[in-house]
Design a protein around this motif. Sequence first.
Motif, mmCIF file in Angstrom:
data_model
loop_
_atom_site.group_PDB
_atom_site.id
_atom_site.type_symbol
_atom_site.label_atom_id
_atom_site.label_comp_id
_atom_site.label_asym_id
_atom_site.label_seq_id
_atom_site.Cartn_x
_atom_site.Cartn_y
_atom_site.Cartn_z
ATOM 1 N N ASP A 149 0.734 -1.384 -0.050
ATOM 2 C CA ASP A 149 -0.073 -0.089 -0.085
ATOM 3 C C ASP A 149 0.720 1.118 -0.093
ATOM 4 O O ASP A 149 0.497 2.194 -0.601
ATOM 5 C CB ASP A 149 -1.032 0.161 1.245
ATOM 6 N N LEU A 150 2.050 1.234 0.625
ATOM 7 C CA LEU A 150 3.010 2.340 0.372
ATOM 8 C C LEU A 150 3.210 2.738 -0.946
ATOM 9 O O LEU A 150 3.363 3.827 -1.493
ATOM 10 C CB LEU A 150 4.413 2.032 0.989
ATOM 11 N N LEU A 151 3.591 1.742 -1.871
ATOM 12 C CA LEU A 151 3.760 1.977 -3.264
ATOM 13 C C LEU A 151 2.612 2.508 -3.991
ATOM 14 O O LEU A 151 2.544 3.246 -4.880
ATOM 15 C CB LEU A 151 4.167 0.526 -4.156
ATOM 16 N N GLU A 152 1.497 1.879 -3.552
ATOM 17 C CA GLU A 152 0.111 2.281 -4.143
ATOM 18 C C GLU A 152 -0.060 3.888 -3.894
ATOM 19 O O GLU A 152 -0.467 4.604 -4.893
ATOM 20 C CB GLU A 152 -0.920 1.425 -3.863
ATOM 21 N N VAL A 177 4.967 -4.863 -8.949
ATOM 22 C CA VAL A 177 4.595 -4.092 -10.316
ATOM 23 C C VAL A 177 3.420 -3.301 -10.503
ATOM 24 O O VAL A 177 2.975 -2.291 -10.801
ATOM 25 C CB VAL A 177 4.820 -4.863 -11.554
ATOM 26 N N LYS A 178 2.146 -4.218 -9.962
ATOM 27 C CA LYS A 178 0.996 -3.848 -10.083
ATOM 28 C C LYS A 178 0.724 -2.459 -9.067
ATOM 29 O O LYS A 178 -0.297 -1.746 -9.404
ATOM 30 C CB LYS A 178 -0.012 -5.009 -9.604
ATOM 31 N N ALA A 179 1.443 -2.789 -7.905
ATOM 32 C CA ALA A 179 1.313 -1.641 -7.005
ATOM 33 C C ALA A 179 1.884 -0.483 -7.373
ATOM 34 O O ALA A 179 1.366 0.841 -6.789
ATOM 35 C CB ALA A 179 1.700 -2.058 -5.445
ATOM 36 N N ILE A 184 11.989 -2.030 -10.270
ATOM 37 C CA ILE A 184 12.185 -2.864 -8.984
ATOM 38 C C ILE A 184 13.824 -3.329 -9.200
ATOM 39 O O ILE A 184 14.473 -3.601 -10.128
ATOM 40 C CB ILE A 184 11.677 -4.369 -9.506
ATOM 41 N N ALA A 185 14.415 -3.222 -7.891
ATOM 42 C CA ALA A 185 15.861 -3.221 -7.629
ATOM 43 C C ALA A 185 16.228 -4.871 -7.531
ATOM 44 O O ALA A 185 15.325 -5.358 -6.564
ATOM 45 C CB ALA A 185 16.242 -2.432 -6.545
ATOM 46 N N VAL A 186 16.892 -5.276 -8.257
ATOM 47 C CA VAL A 186 17.268 -6.849 -7.877
ATOM 48 C C VAL A 186 18.786 -7.051 -8.099
ATOM 49 O O VAL A 186 19.538 -6.430 -8.532
ATOM 50 C CB VAL A 186 16.632 -7.600 -9.234
#
Length: 209
Positions: A149-152, A177-179, A184-186
Amino acid sequence: MTEPTCQIYLISPLDVSGDFPDRLARAIDAGEGLVTAFQFRVKGLDQHEAAALAEPLQAICAEREVAFIVNDDIALAKRLKADGVHLGQGDGDPAEAREDLGREAQIGVTCHASRHLALEAGEAGADYVAFGAFFPSTTKETEHRAELDLLEWWSEMVELPSVAIGGITPENCQPIVKAGADFIAVSGAVWNGDEVVAVKAFSEQIAAA
């Protein structure tokens, strides 16, 4: 208008010697444009050693138009004329980094799971904020856990790009991704196995999200 897809922000393993430059080139090429940033993250080396290791990696990124970001070290970023620097909460002030590195530099700030830290970073002139960890990570100890929810909230309320970090794999990346994460850090999910297979798996999952 379609939403821009989430992109991959690759973080180096701590050991970037040996055949790592070849691995980096293969990983970026496998993404076919999806890998847009690479963070050079080494520990315990003097600046001269770090700069020598960085040089071939920086050239690979420049050839492929991938941003070369130095982790934690404004002085090294300046020495290398890197594209930017990523600062943890104890690694310096974005405003100081801007003064040292110039207007064009990309400055990122680790904000853990905090809206407050992220808004502060934005006000201080950061170009992106990093939230996490979203999952347990094999790469580093995770003290802070962030929720989707933070990303959203961030993607709806703030224009500044967000990077999601921490234990992200092809199998678990879709909700992030959907949020609304912009990147994205990988690290471990790519370097602990076959980097080409891993980046292609990320590409498929991002496209399907």
